[in-house]
Design a protein around this motif. Structure first.
Motif, PDB file in Angstrom:
ATOM      1  N   ARG A   1      -0.281   1.642   9.206  1.00  9.05           N
ATOM      2  CA  ARG A   1      -0.373   2.518  10.383  1.00  9.05           C
ATOM      3  C   ARG A   1      -0.885   1.756  11.600  1.00  9.05           C
ATOM      4  O   ARG A   1      -0.933   2.304  12.700  1.00  9.05           O
ATOM      5  CB  ARG A   1      -1.276   3.699  10.058  1.00  9.05           C
ATOM      6  CG  ARG A   1      -0.722   4.546   8.924  1.00  9.05           C
ATOM      7  CD  ARG A   1      -1.627   5.705   8.610  1.00  9.05           C
ATOM      8  NE  ARG A   1      -1.649   6.659   9.704  1.00  9.05           N
ATOM      9  CZ  ARG A   1      -2.524   7.671   9.802  1.00  9.05           C
ATOM     10  NH1 ARG A   1      -3.438   7.826   8.870  1.00  9.05           N
ATOM     11  NH2 ARG A   1      -2.488   8.499  10.810  1.00  9.05           N
TER      12      ARG A   1
ATOM     13  N   GLN B   1       8.877   4.293  10.600  1.00  2.03           N
ATOM     14  CA  GLN B   1       8.647   5.377  11.553  1.00  2.03           C
ATOM     15  C   GLN B   1       8.244   4.859  12.934  1.00  2.03           C
ATOM     16  O   GLN B   1       8.711   5.363  13.952  1.00  2.03           O
ATOM     17  CB  GLN B   1       7.587   6.319  10.997  1.00  2.03           C
ATOM     18  CG  GLN B   1       8.059   7.032   9.746  1.00  2.03           C
ATOM     19  CD  GLN B   1       6.964   7.834   9.079  1.00  2.03           C
ATOM     20  OE1 GLN B   1       6.891   7.876   7.861  1.00  2.03           O
ATOM     21  NE2 GLN B   1       6.094   8.458   9.842  1.00  2.03           N
ATOM     22  N   ARG B   2       7.341   3.912  12.944  1.00  2.70           N
ATOM     23  CA  ARG B   2       6.894   3.303  14.197  1.00  2.70           C
ATOM     24  C   ARG B   2       6.552   1.848  13.907  1.00  2.70           C
ATOM     25  O   ARG B   2       6.611   1.395  12.770  1.00  2.70           O
ATOM     26  CB  ARG B   2       5.664   4.020  14.755  1.00  2.70           C
ATOM     27  CG  ARG B   2       5.951   5.400  15.310  1.00  2.70           C
ATOM     28  CD  ARG B   2       4.683   6.016  15.889  1.00  2.70           C
ATOM     29  NE  ARG B   2       4.909   7.419  16.251  1.00  2.70           N
ATOM     30  CZ  ARG B   2       3.939   8.287  16.529  1.00  2.70           C
ATOM     31  NH1 ARG B   2       2.686   7.904  16.506  1.00  2.70           N
ATOM     32  NH2 ARG B   2       4.222   9.530  16.845  1.00  2.70           N
TER      33      ARG B   2
ATOM     34  N   LYS C   1       4.281   2.920   9.875  1.00  2.00           N
ATOM     35  CA  LYS C   1       3.965   3.983  10.824  1.00  2.00           C
ATOM     36  C   LYS C   1       3.303   3.437  12.072  1.00  2.00           C
ATOM     37  O   LYS C   1       2.822   4.186  12.931  1.00  2.00           O
ATOM     38  CB  LYS C   1       3.061   5.011  10.139  1.00  2.00           C
ATOM     39  CG  LYS C   1       3.815   5.749   9.033  1.00  2.00           C
ATOM     40  CD  LYS C   1       2.901   6.315   7.979  1.00  2.00           C
ATOM     41  CE  LYS C   1       3.709   7.100   6.949  1.00  2.00           C
ATOM     42  NZ  LYS C   1       4.624   6.250   6.143  1.00  2.00           N
TER      43      LYS C   1
END
Lengths: 442, 232
Positions: free
Chosen positions: B106, B144-145, B125
């Motif tokens: 993340r 996702q990111r 993420k």
């Protein structure tokens, strides 16, 4: 005037016709919430009956004698097993699938009666942790909101391999429910149709999972139990593999399990019923000598204390509830009727969780709809329902002469159908026999 | 490595004892050096703090998993899931990495000087994965990111079913995944690349292509049935 004569095809029933025409319009499979709506009944816990005490057993006084419901899960490794006052727990349902009010009310309600809550496929909602006495944090293939600090605040970690409503596939949350907040938590663009992966990103099979479970133990310093949740399919073997991988607790989720959104075909045509799942799971635990050491949680269509009592008697240590907890919140309640009508349904029949337009504020991210679910009132209903379920389990246990609900066993029951007798190996009523039983030579 | 680094000998301790010793040092703000890692699993899991951990050799699965803020250097190679679920910090692998490097991170940065096996950066993420060598199949799956930079080649199905991740690649791509398309490098991308290469010390290739999601899989459209047949 000609009389109308309705003859219905057994193949192309009105339901089948509607389904075909729906798909001809949609260009894809149908998606909906709630759980299986298949018309053909599944073998279920209803196919068993208890044999309370009479002359061969002595009952306990049904309304007053002590009957223990304390439930301890995860006794094999951790410093802090999960200790619950009752054998009923709230299953994982994501913040995203459910509203903030619903998640908070479930946490408050469960805490009132000493039950637990579970995070779901959207990370840990702070309000849920704050209000939960005992909270299980899931590690799912999507890893939405995955945060080591949440794991370290968990009372147990649940490594989710699959769920009963849609085993072998990932979660589903349609764009209409991906609000800006939900998108932010999941680190997704707002409004996308979110289809979670089925596979975990960093392990594939059981050999890798052994190491993954060790990692989770290291992250939580071996303090809390590790649950492994499986959608019930090849349950006998899957449970044995979960134990081999080091699970402290195994959760089996039968095909009656609910969902906020799933392809309809998966809900209706995949997995095995909860009745069979519990039986296979127990056999699996026994096969590897882990029955009683690794605890078993049964899930999927558990609606009452009677269902819980039957699950315990079959070998479970506790039950998860999902849909019935939502119904206690107010799901399908006869209020806001015009909104049911707008969805093309009515109370008692609504399964439109996937739309995000839940008339009673449970499966929605719309603030106006969510406001229809006052948290404290809803929490009180959940607590009352959990209490009622617990009293029902105790009622059955006492009638069977058991001072601890965990002492219920298969001998306390008989099968009402040949199917249930074959599945459970519990004798059919009126006989001492179940299908497949070897007859003695005498 | 500071002179005051605590030394933890994995050959003399099991996984649990090793991580306890690492955590005790990290809690004191002390840097740590793990010697004789022996490619054992779960070394340096779930660490937190502005300290440095050096794994002097090769590590097994999930080394530096769930890291939050620690700088971790693996002087050899790493097994599956290195730095998985990381929130922040820096993880450097001097050798190669197994499957699922930087899975679902993340934030933070993962540098792999050698090659990565399959599914590198799957479900990312946020954060950055920079690979000096090549990557295996399904790298960036459902990303996702965040960003992945690949100085070498990529296996099949690169960038399959991505959301807002971005992948930069210098070498050959065996095949792009579902809904993966090429895009122009923007000034924002350029900053990520400049910072990433500076942090890594890896030489920037002369040419990089950028791969992003075509966004056709984000929502179902029945008029794109041929596209969805493989994905829905």
């Amino acid at each position: 005037m000609t009389d109308i004569v309705e003859r219905t095809s057994p193949i192309y029933t009105p339901t089948v016709i509607e389904e075909i025409q729906d798909k001809a319009s949609l260009g894809r499979y149908r998606i909906r919430g709630f759980g299986t709506l298949r018309s053909k009944p599944l073998p279920s816990l209803d196919d068993l009956t208890f044999l309370p005490a009479s002359l061969t057993r002595i009952p306990l006084e049904g309304y007053r004698e002590r009957c223990i419901t304390k439930t301890i899960l995860g006794t094999k490794h951790p410093e802090k097993p999960v200790e619950l006052d009752i054998p009923v727990m709230i299953t994982g349902m994501s913040y995203g699938a459910l509203s903030r009010n619903a998640k908070t009310a479930l946490a408050k309600g469960a805490a009132l009666v000493g039950a637990s809550t579970t995070s779901g496929d959207g990370g840990m909602l702070e309000a849920e942790r704050e209000h939960s006495k005992t909270m299980i944090v899931e590690v799912l293939p999507s890893r939405y909101g995955y945060n080591v600090h949440h794991l370290r605040r968990a009372d147990a970690v649940e490594l989710t391999i699959g769920q009963g409503a849609k085993p072998g596939t990932g979660g589903l949350l349609l764009g209409s429910k991906i609000s800006t907040e939900i998108a932010g938590i999941r680190e997704l663009p707002a409004g996308v149709d979110q289809r979670s992966p089925a596979r975990h990103p960093d392990f594939l099979g059981p050999d890798d999972m052994i190491i993954k479970i060790e990692e989770l133990r290291e992250a939580t310093e071996w303090k809390v139990p590790i649950f492994v949740k499986i959608g019930a399919t090849r349950t006998f073997d899957d449970v044995k593999l979960a134990v081999k991988c080091g699970a402290d607790v195994v959760v089996v989720d039968g095909m009656e399990g609910g969902t906020a959104a799933s392809p309809e075909l998966l809900q209706d045509h995949t997995g095995i019923p909860t009745l069979a799942a519990i039986v296979e799971a127990r056999r699996g635990l026994e096969d590897v000598g882990a029955f009683g050491q690794v605890q078993l949680i049964a899930a999927g269509g558990i609606r009452s204390g009677v269902d819980v009592a039957k699950a315990l008697a079959l070998g479970a240590d506790a039950c998860y509830i999902g849909t019935s907890a939502l119904i206690a919140l107010n799901c399908n309640a006869p209020i806001y009727l015009e909104d049911y009508t707008a969805l093309g349904t009515r109370p008692g029949h609504c399964h439109h969780c996937h739309t995000g337009r839940c008339p009673v504020g449970i499966t929605t991210q719309d603030p106006a709809l969510m406001a229809r679910l006052p948290i404290d009132e809803a929490a009180e209903r959940v607590a009352s329902f959990l209490l009622a379920m617990t009293l029902e389990v105790q009622m059955i246990a006492r009638a069977c002469g058991k001072a601890n609900v965990h002492d219920l066993d298969p001998e306390d029951m008989r099968a009402l159908t040949m199917e249930a007798a074959a599945i459970t190996r519990i004798p059919l009523v009126g006989t001492n026999w179940y299908p497949g039983q070897e007859r003695s030579s005498s | 490595m500071a002179a005051t680094a605590a030394v933890v000998d994995r050959a003399r301790l099991d996984t649990r004892e090793t991580n306890r010793a690492i955590r005790a040092a990290v809690a004191q703000g002390q840097s740590v050096k793990v010697v004789n890692p022996g490619a054992n699993h779960n070394i340096g899991v779930a660490l937190q703090g502005p300290v440095t951990l050096t794994v002097d050799g090769s590590a097994g699965y999930y080394c530096a998993g769930m890291n939050d803020g620690v700088t971790i250097e693996i002087t050899g190679s790493a097994g599956w899931g290195v730095a998985e679920g990381m929130l922040s910090g820096l993880v450097v692998v001097r050798g190669n990495a197994g499957n699922s490097a930087a899975a679902s991170i993340r934030g933070g940065t993962v540098i792999v000087h050698g090659d990565c096996a399959a599914r590198a950066g799957t479900g990312m993420k946020g954060g950055l994965l920079l690979v000096g060598g090549s990557v295996g199949y399904m790298t960036g799956f459902m990303m996702q990111r965040g960003a992945i930079v690949i100085c070498g080649d990529a296996g099949e199905a690169l960038a399959d079913s991505m959301y807002e991740g971005r992948i930069f690649i210098a070498g050959n791509v065996a095949s792009l995944g579902n809904d993966a398309v090429e895009a122009e490098i923007t000034p924002e991308d350029e900053k990520i690349l400049v910072d990433g290469f500076k942090t890594s010390g890896i030489a920037r290739p002369k040419r990089l292509r950028k791969i992003v999601a075509g966004r056709k899989l984000w929502n179902f459209h029945k008029h794109e049935l041929a596209f969805w047949r493989e994905a829905l």
